[in-house]
Design an enzyme around this catalytic site. Structure first.
Site, PDB file in Angstrom:
ATOM      1  N   HIS A   1       0.833  -1.210   0.000  1.00 35.50           N
ATOM      2  CA  HIS A   1       0.000   0.000   0.000  1.00 35.50           C
ATOM      3  C   HIS A   1       0.869   1.262   0.000  1.00 35.50           C
ATOM      4  CE1 HIS A   1      -3.736   2.242   1.240  1.00 35.50           C
ATOM      5  NE2 HIS A   1      -2.826   3.052   1.721  1.00 35.50           N
ATOM      6  N   GLU A   2       1.769   1.345   0.973  1.00 39.07           N
ATOM      7  CA  GLU A   2       2.586   2.559   1.105  1.00 39.07           C
ATOM      8  C   GLU A   2       3.574   2.727  -0.060  1.00 39.07           C
ATOM      9  OE1 GLU A   2       1.777   4.836   3.027  1.00 39.07           O
ATOM     10  OE2 GLU A   2       0.401   3.670   4.295  1.00 39.07           O
TER      11      GLU A   2
ATOM     12  N   HIS B   1       1.827   4.487  -2.829  1.00 39.38           N
ATOM     13  CA  HIS B   1       1.911   5.933  -2.619  1.00 39.38           C
ATOM     14  C   HIS B   1       3.297   6.449  -3.017  1.00 39.38           C
ATOM     15  CE1 HIS B   1      -1.910   6.453  -0.689  1.00 39.38           C
ATOM     16  NE2 HIS B   1      -1.613   5.752   0.384  1.00 39.38           N
TER      17      HIS B   1
ATOM     18  N   HIS C   1       3.768   6.683  -6.678  1.00 42.83           N
ATOM     19  CA  HIS C   1       2.955   7.786  -7.197  1.00 42.83           C
ATOM     20  C   HIS C   1       3.701   9.110  -6.984  1.00 42.83           C
ATOM     21  CE1 HIS C   1      -1.456   9.474  -7.468  1.00 42.83           C
ATOM     22  NE2 HIS C   1      -0.672   9.914  -8.439  1.00 42.83           N
TER      23      HIS C   1
END
Length: 596
Positions: free
Chosen positions: A388-389, A392, A395
């Site tokens: 998940h992180e 990020h 991105h």
């Protein structure tokens, strides 16, 4: 699980490296002084912009100053989060936060000035000084805010109140991270020991129901004890938000929150409505969970308990990272190569240590690289948190690489898409590569629980926020009893009748830091349904979707969020993405219920 009593015990390659921002504290102080001096420069433009050159001079000085300030802030924040108990770090962070208020005050004149400027004059300025083209899109976007910007004097007063208005959030964060002391639990030796957040998460996933109940009661104990204090901080945060919304002439606090992203209120309201209209599969899952656990009554401390026993959960960090890399192959070689490079590059802070900020996050820093905080516990949840992180993180990396600074920072609205695409790709990889029936069933259960937490729970939180803000807008009182009543009713509506209500459940609102960032959590839900839509196409090998998705990651805030998502094939103005995700959840529950 590897545990550390001190940060100095953690291997260097599992800690982030803040020297990439500043080599020394002295270097930080030098930039701090430069920003202090720069504030006077910005102030000098007040009532003194009379031509295109001066107009550009202010904007250029402001951007250079903000770039330096951001470095100062991120350094101070990360250092503080390493150990929230250290007064020296708290002082540094407080220092830079106060500096931010001064910058805001020094620049507060500009928006009222800009909105009094005729658009024809602005166009002429841009023609006279071509360098202004860099700021052009943002400048014309500002005219959208014309009815919501106050006079220069009022804007300056508001900016000077910035520190005071942030007080409820800061107070809650200090209580929640530094001061809170949970109750005691019984360890393996039968000794009473203080509960930590990391222990709580681990115990709630254990098969021992007695221990789960003990940990649940110990975890909520300080929140119940401090209910009135926390209610006061949350009430103040909500009322501050409502007051600011009224002052800026927004129809509601919700519309103020959605305005920046140009998202219609219908997207928020339809999300809640569509979820509640399709809540039956979640209620069915509660019934299935009760049956699989073999309990007479399903309790709140049973919601994370494993439904499949004797499944290996120990996943060391290095193994977790490799598994993540394998699962994200559909995103292409370049994406994978960059992820590999980030592992030992001082980007990720891996381990839980005393005083470290709880949870996990990513923060991008333009001109340096992203930083990721984890509290890795060597289990399946931690594997998903990692994926998940790092979504990020990638991105942030791509947006900084492909966008100028002015448009590199992506909107929070689209932030959860990249992280959740990674999670969906990971779970599909694990389900596909696992031959063990028991593990497959366990993974299905994990996916369902993840769906519940990232989608249904966040929609419930979003509805809670909507209700409490509407009460404040009507002038109704907000206190612990009111919050309890709203939260209890919503919890029952979303979770169904098979869950026997635990007294502590109604205090759930008191432990949610996101409530101090109003109308944020719904973006987890919209991001989740968007990610499912994109990931399903990536898994089908759709090259057009891959190309569109990578372009999305590179786009920062160059377009409005809904337009960025539409380019990937996701139209959140239609009910289709939410309904499609609800159908996917129903299929998961069916498959799990029927599994041996």
């Amino acid at each position: 699980m590897t545990t550390y009593q001190s940060r100095t015990d953690v291997p260097q390659h599992e800690k982030w490296d803040l020297t990439h921002i500043y080599q020394t504290q002295e270097a930080w102080q030098e930039d701090y002084q430069k920003v202090v001096s720069g504030i006077d420069t910005l102030k000098s433009y007040n009532d003194n912009i009379n031509c295109a050159e001066q107009f550009y001079g202010f904007l250029n000085s402001q951007e250079e100053l903000m770039q330096m300030y951001t470095k100062l802030y991120v350094f101070a924040m990360l250092q503080n989060d390493e150990d929230t108990r250290k007064s020296s770090s708290q002082t540094l962070l407080d220092q830079v936060q106060q500096l931010g208020v001064k910058i805001s005050s020094a620049t507060s004149f500009f928006m009222p000035y800009l909105l009094e400027l005729e658009e024809e004059t602005l166009t002429r300025y841009i023609e006279e000084v071509p360098a202004l083209q860099y700021f052009e899109k943002d400048l014309f976007e500002s005219y959208r805010y014309k009815t919501h910007v106050l006079t220069k004097e009022k804007e300056e007063v508001l900016s000077q109140l910035g520190d005071a208005l942030a007080s409820p959030k800061n107070t809650f964060n200090m209580m929640n991270n530094a001061d809170i002391v949970f109750g005691d639990v019984t360890n393996e030796k039968g000794e009473k020991v203080p509960l930590t957040r990391g222990m709580f998460a681990k115990i709630m996933e254990s098969g021992d129901r007695t221990k789960r109940k003990e940990a649940y009661k110990a975890y909520y104990k300080p929140y119940v004890q401090m209910k009135n204090t926390i209610a006061s901080t949350l009430s103040s945060a909500v009322k501050n938000n409502v007051t600011l919304s009224k002052m800026r002439q927004y129809p509601s606090a919700l519309e103020k929150a959605l305005f920046g992203d140009n998202v219609p209120v219908s997207v928020y309201e339809n999300l809640i409505e569509a979820t509640k209209n399709n809540i039956a599969p979640l209620h069915r899952y509660m019934k299935v969970r009760k049956e699989k656990l073999g309990v007479d009554e399903l309790r709140a401390y049973d919601l994370s308990a494993p439904l499949v026993k004797d499944v290996r959960e120990d996943i060391p960090y290095d193994e977790a990272y490799d598994t993540m890399l394998e699962s994200l192959q559909p995103l292409g070689d370049e994406y994978i190569a960059q992820l590999k490079a980030f592992k030992d590059a001082g980007v990720i802070d891996v381990r839980e240590t005393p005083g470290k900020r709880s949870g996990a996050y990513n923060i991008g820093l333009y001109g340096v690289h992203p930083y990721v905080l984890l509290n890795h516990r060597d289990n399946l949840d931690s594997l998903f948190t990692l994926a998940h992180e790092m979504g990020h993180c990638m991105h942030s990396h791509y947006s900084s690489l492909y966008q100028p600074r002015i448009s590199a920072r992506y909107s929070i609205f689209v932030a959860e898409v990249a992280s959740t695409v990674n999670e969906v790709l990971l779970i599909n990889h694990l389900l596909k590569t696992t031959t063990d029936k028991k593990m497959k069933k366990h993974l299905l259960n994990h996916f369902i629980d993840q769906f519940k937490g990232t989608f249904f729970t966040q929609v419930m939180f979003a509805e809670f926020e909507k209700i409490v803000h509407e009460k404040a807008e009507k002038g109704e009182s907000l206190n612990a009893e009111v919050f309890n009543g709203i939260y209890e009713k919503l919890f029952r509506t979303y979770n169904g009748d098979d869950l026997v209500f635990e007294e502590e459940v109604k205090y759930g609102w008191s432990r949610i830091p996101h409530f101090y960032r109003p109308f944020y959590v719904y973006k987890y839900a919209t991001g989740y349904v968007s990610a499912i839509h994109i990931a399903e196409r990536l898994l089908q090998g759709d090259n057009d979707t891959l190309e569109a998705y990578l372009k999305f990651l590179q786009s920062g805030c160059s377009e409005y969020p809904l337009d960025l998502l539409k380019a990937t094939g996701v139209d959140l103005l239609s009910p289709e993405p939410v309904e499609s995700a609800m159908n996917a959840f129903a299929r998961l529950v069916d498959e799990f219920a029927e599994s041996e």
